[in-house]
Design a protein around this motif. Structure first.
Motif, short mmCIF file in Angstrom:
data_model
loop_
_atom_site.label_atom_id
_atom_site.label_comp_id
_atom_site.label_asym_id
_atom_site.label_seq_id
_atom_site.Cartn_x
_atom_site.Cartn_y
_atom_site.Cartn_z
N TYR A 160 0.84 -1.19 0.00
CA TYR A 160 0.00 0.00 0.00
C TYR A 160 0.87 1.25 0.00
O TYR A 160 1.97 1.26 0.56
CB TYR A 160 -0.93 0.01 1.22
CG TYR A 160 -2.03 -1.00 1.10
CD1 TYR A 160 -3.18 -0.71 0.36
CD2 TYR A 160 -1.92 -2.25 1.70
CE1 TYR A 160 -4.20 -1.65 0.24
CE2 TYR A 160 -2.93 -3.19 1.58
CZ TYR A 160 -4.06 -2.89 0.84
OH TYR A 160 -5.06 -3.82 0.71
N ILE A 191 -6.88 0.93 -6.98
CA ILE A 191 -7.42 1.99 -6.13
C ILE A 191 -8.69 1.52 -5.46
O ILE A 191 -9.65 1.13 -6.12
CB ILE A 191 -7.71 3.26 -6.95
CG1 ILE A 191 -6.43 3.75 -7.61
CG2 ILE A 191 -8.33 4.34 -6.09
CD1 ILE A 191 -6.63 4.86 -8.62
N THR A 192 -8.65 1.49 -4.13
CA THR A 192 -9.80 1.20 -3.31
C THR A 192 -9.84 2.30 -2.26
O THR A 192 -9.21 2.17 -1.22
CB THR A 192 -9.68 -0.19 -2.63
OG1 THR A 192 -9.31 -1.16 -3.62
CG2 THR A 192 -10.96 -0.61 -1.98
N PRO A 193 -10.54 3.41 -2.58
CA PRO A 193 -10.48 4.56 -1.66
C PRO A 193 -10.70 4.14 -0.22
O PRO A 193 -11.56 3.31 0.03
CB PRO A 193 -11.61 5.45 -2.17
CG PRO A 193 -11.76 5.09 -3.61
CD PRO A 193 -11.45 3.62 -3.68
N PRO A 194 -9.91 4.64 0.67
CA PRO A 194 -8.91 5.70 0.53
C PRO A 194 -7.50 5.17 0.28
O PRO A 194 -6.53 5.92 0.44
CB PRO A 194 -8.98 6.40 1.88
CG PRO A 194 -9.23 5.28 2.85
CD PRO A 194 -10.13 4.32 2.08
N THR A 195 -7.35 3.93 -0.10
CA THR A 195 -6.00 3.37 -0.26
C THR A 195 -5.71 3.03 -1.72
O THR A 195 -6.61 2.85 -2.53
CB THR A 195 -5.84 2.09 0.58
OG1 THR A 195 -6.78 1.11 0.11
CG2 THR A 195 -6.06 2.35 2.06
N VAL A 196 -4.42 2.94 -2.02
CA VAL A 196 -3.95 2.48 -3.31
C VAL A 196 -2.91 1.39 -3.06
O VAL A 196 -1.97 1.59 -2.28
CB VAL A 196 -3.31 3.62 -4.14
CG1 VAL A 196 -2.87 3.11 -5.50
CG2 VAL A 196 -4.26 4.79 -4.29
#
Length: 100
Positions: A42, A74-79
């Motif tokens: 991440y 991208i899977t908000p809020p992470t990348v």
């Protein structure tokens, strides 16, 4: 219509230069080493591992992504970033042939 340069250089030469340019900064090399040592990572975790600002890290990740060496999910809020294994193998082959 193709330019003179596009007609002169082979796809192999263009791909080799693209990968070499992406490897042209020690931070990008460190990112690739980190990602190659694990399945994925991440953005926030990489920011804790590397001694650079998150915004600078994002710029380097974009360079590697544009070169095709990494891919992001991208899977908000992470990348989450991973090595693009197909292009990684191609880069190793092309750079290996260049450095024979």
């Amino acid at each position: 219509m193709k330019t003179v340069k596009e007609n002169y250089f082979t796809n192999t030469q263009v791909d080799t230069a693209r990968f070499a340019k992406a490897l042209g900064h020690p931070v990008r090399v460190a990112i690739l080493e980190l990602l190659n040592s694990q399945s994925c990572c991440y953005h926030g975790d990489m920011a804790e591992e590397l001694p650079i600002a998150k915004s600078t890290l994002s710029q380097h990740l974009n360079e590697l992504k544009d070169a095709g060496l990494i891919q992001g999910t991208i899977t908000p809020p992470t990348v989450k970033y991973c090595i693009n294994r197909e292009n990684w193998a191609l880069a190793k082959y092309l750079l290996g042939n260049l450095l024979k």
